[in-house]
Design a protein around this motif. Structure first.
Motif, PDB file in Angstrom:
ATOM      1  N   UNK A  19       0.832  -1.208   0.000  1.00  0.00           N
ATOM      2  CA  UNK A  19       0.000   0.000   0.000  1.00  0.00           C
ATOM      3  C   UNK A  19       0.867   1.260   0.000  1.00  0.00           C
ATOM      4  N   UNK A  20       1.917   1.266   0.813  1.00  0.00           N
ATOM      5  CA  UNK A  20       2.812   2.420   0.860  1.00  0.00           C
ATOM      6  C   UNK A  20       3.483   2.655  -0.488  1.00  0.00           C
ATOM      7  N   UNK A  21       3.952   1.581  -1.116  1.00  0.00           N
ATOM      8  CA  UNK A  21       4.624   1.711  -2.412  1.00  0.00           C
ATOM      9  C   UNK A  21       3.686   2.287  -3.462  1.00  0.00           C
ATOM     10  N   UNK A  22       2.466   1.775  -3.523  1.00  0.00           N
ATOM     11  CA  UNK A  22       1.513   2.222  -4.539  1.00  0.00           C
ATOM     12  C   UNK A  22       1.033   3.649  -4.277  1.00  0.00           C
ATOM     13  N   UNK A  23       0.634   3.934  -3.040  1.00  0.00           N
ATOM     14  CA  UNK A  23       0.027   5.232  -2.770  1.00  0.00           C
ATOM     15  C   UNK A  23       1.056   6.349  -2.652  1.00  0.00           C
ATOM     16  N   UNK A  24       2.299   6.028  -2.284  1.00  0.00           N
ATOM     17  CA  UNK A  24       3.345   7.048  -2.323  1.00  0.00           C
ATOM     18  C   UNK A  24       3.559   7.508  -3.757  1.00  0.00           C
ATOM     19  N   UNK A  25       3.587   6.551  -4.681  1.00  0.00           N
ATOM     20  CA  UNK A  25       3.749   6.900  -6.092  1.00  0.00           C
ATOM     21  C   UNK A  25       2.565   7.718  -6.592  1.00  0.00           C
ATOM     22  N   UNK A  68       4.723   4.569 -12.380  1.00  0.00           N
ATOM     23  CA  UNK A  68       5.091   3.149 -12.451  1.00  0.00           C
ATOM     24  C   UNK A  68       6.526   2.949 -11.977  1.00  0.00           C
ATOM     25  N   UNK A  69       7.420   3.820 -12.419  1.00  0.00           N
ATOM     26  CA  UNK A  69       8.830   3.712 -12.037  1.00  0.00           C
ATOM     27  C   UNK A  69       9.008   3.824 -10.529  1.00  0.00           C
ATOM     28  N   UNK A  70       8.308   4.764  -9.898  1.00  0.00           N
ATOM     29  CA  UNK A  70       8.431   4.944  -8.444  1.00  0.00           C
ATOM     30  C   UNK A  70       7.887   3.730  -7.705  1.00  0.00           C
ATOM     31  N   UNK A  71       6.716   3.249  -8.106  1.00  0.00           N
ATOM     32  CA  UNK A  71       6.116   2.096  -7.422  1.00  0.00           C
ATOM     33  C   UNK A  71       7.004   0.865  -7.545  1.00  0.00           C
ATOM     34  N   UNK A  72       7.483   0.582  -8.751  1.00  0.00           N
ATOM     35  CA  UNK A  72       8.334  -0.591  -8.960  1.00  0.00           C
ATOM     36  C   UNK A  72       9.668  -0.440  -8.237  1.00  0.00           C
ATOM     37  N   UNK A  73      10.211   0.767  -8.237  1.00  0.00           N
ATOM     38  CA  UNK A  73      11.477   0.999  -7.554  1.00  0.00           C
ATOM     39  C   UNK A  73      11.381   0.736  -6.061  1.00  0.00           C
ATOM     40  N   UNK A  74      10.278   1.189  -5.449  1.00  0.00           N
ATOM     41  CA  UNK A  74      10.097   0.968  -4.013  1.00  0.00           C
ATOM     42  C   UNK A  74       9.892  -0.514  -3.701  1.00  0.00           C
ATOM     43  N   UNK A  75       9.162  -1.215  -4.560  1.00  0.00           N
ATOM     44  CA  UNK A  75       8.960  -2.649  -4.350  1.00  0.00           C
ATOM     45  C   UNK A  75      10.272  -3.411  -4.489  1.00  0.00           C
TER      46      UNK A  75
END
Length: 200
Positions: free
Chosen positions: A63-69, A90-97
């Motif tokens: 949730x944090x990865x998706x909603x931060x992005x 997409x880049x931010x979410x994937x990078x955090x994951x």
């Protein structure tokens, strides 16, 4: 952030980290709230204040990865072309994951084995998709709602497919960004067989 908020955040993170250690060692179903609380050196009532359910403990990271992005997209320059903004999302979410590979892989493996986790993950994904669609709709005022909904659906499906492909590949594998680039190339080049007509 004040000292009290900092302490709360550290406690929250400690509970989450200890829970994952126990889930990986003993399994999601066999790990109790009492065991997690003991490992984090907090009482069960304190744990419940931070995490009402065990599912919440597992999925908060996603949730944090998706909603931060998504929050970054909302707060970003509205003049940036939508395609670029979505790419950054997409880049931010994937990078955090990918920054926490063991946790990301564990989450998806746990979800496969536990229907309750899988259902909560699906709810999270649907909520994120709907909020992304609302943001896209604001930027496409002259387009139909279907355009925003489809764009959001393709975006979250891309993220999910990329992560699942990455999780499923044994041994050294391409990065999430590399898999996403390949997927976007397939879409852009028209290499995917898509339904072109719905028969009455």
């Amino acid at each position: 952030m004040g000292l009290r908020e900092l302490k709360r955040e550290r406690t929250r993170q400690l509970i989450s980290d200890k829970a994952f250690e126990l889930f990986i060692d003993h399994g999601f179903g066999r790990t109790t709230v009492e065991q997690i609380a003991a490992a984090a050196e907090v009482g069960p009532s304190t744990l419940y204040r931070y995490y009402p359910t065990k599912e919440r403990l597992v999925l908060e990271f996603v949730e944090q990865c998706l909603f931060t992005a998504l929050d970054e997209m909302r707060d970003g320059d509205p003049g940036v072309p939508l395609e670029k903004a979505l790419g950054q999302l997409v880049s931010r979410a994937l990078g955090d994951l990918e920054a926490q590979p063991a946790r990301t892989r564990a989450i998806y493996e746990l979800a496969e084995d536990h229907p309750s986790l899988s259902a909560h993950l699906a709810d999270l994904v649907w909520r994120w998709r709907d909020e992304l669609a609302a943001e896209i709709a604001k930027r496409l005022e002259n387009r139909t709602p279907l355009v925003a909904a489809l764009t959001a659906a393709v975006t979250i499906d891309l993220i999910e497919m990329v992560v699942q492909t990455w999780v499923d590949q044994p041994g050294p594998s391409p990065t999430l960004a590399e898999i996403a680039t390949e997927a976007l190339s397939l879409l852009a080049n028209g290499e995917l067989p898509l339904p072109c007509r719905i028969e009455p």
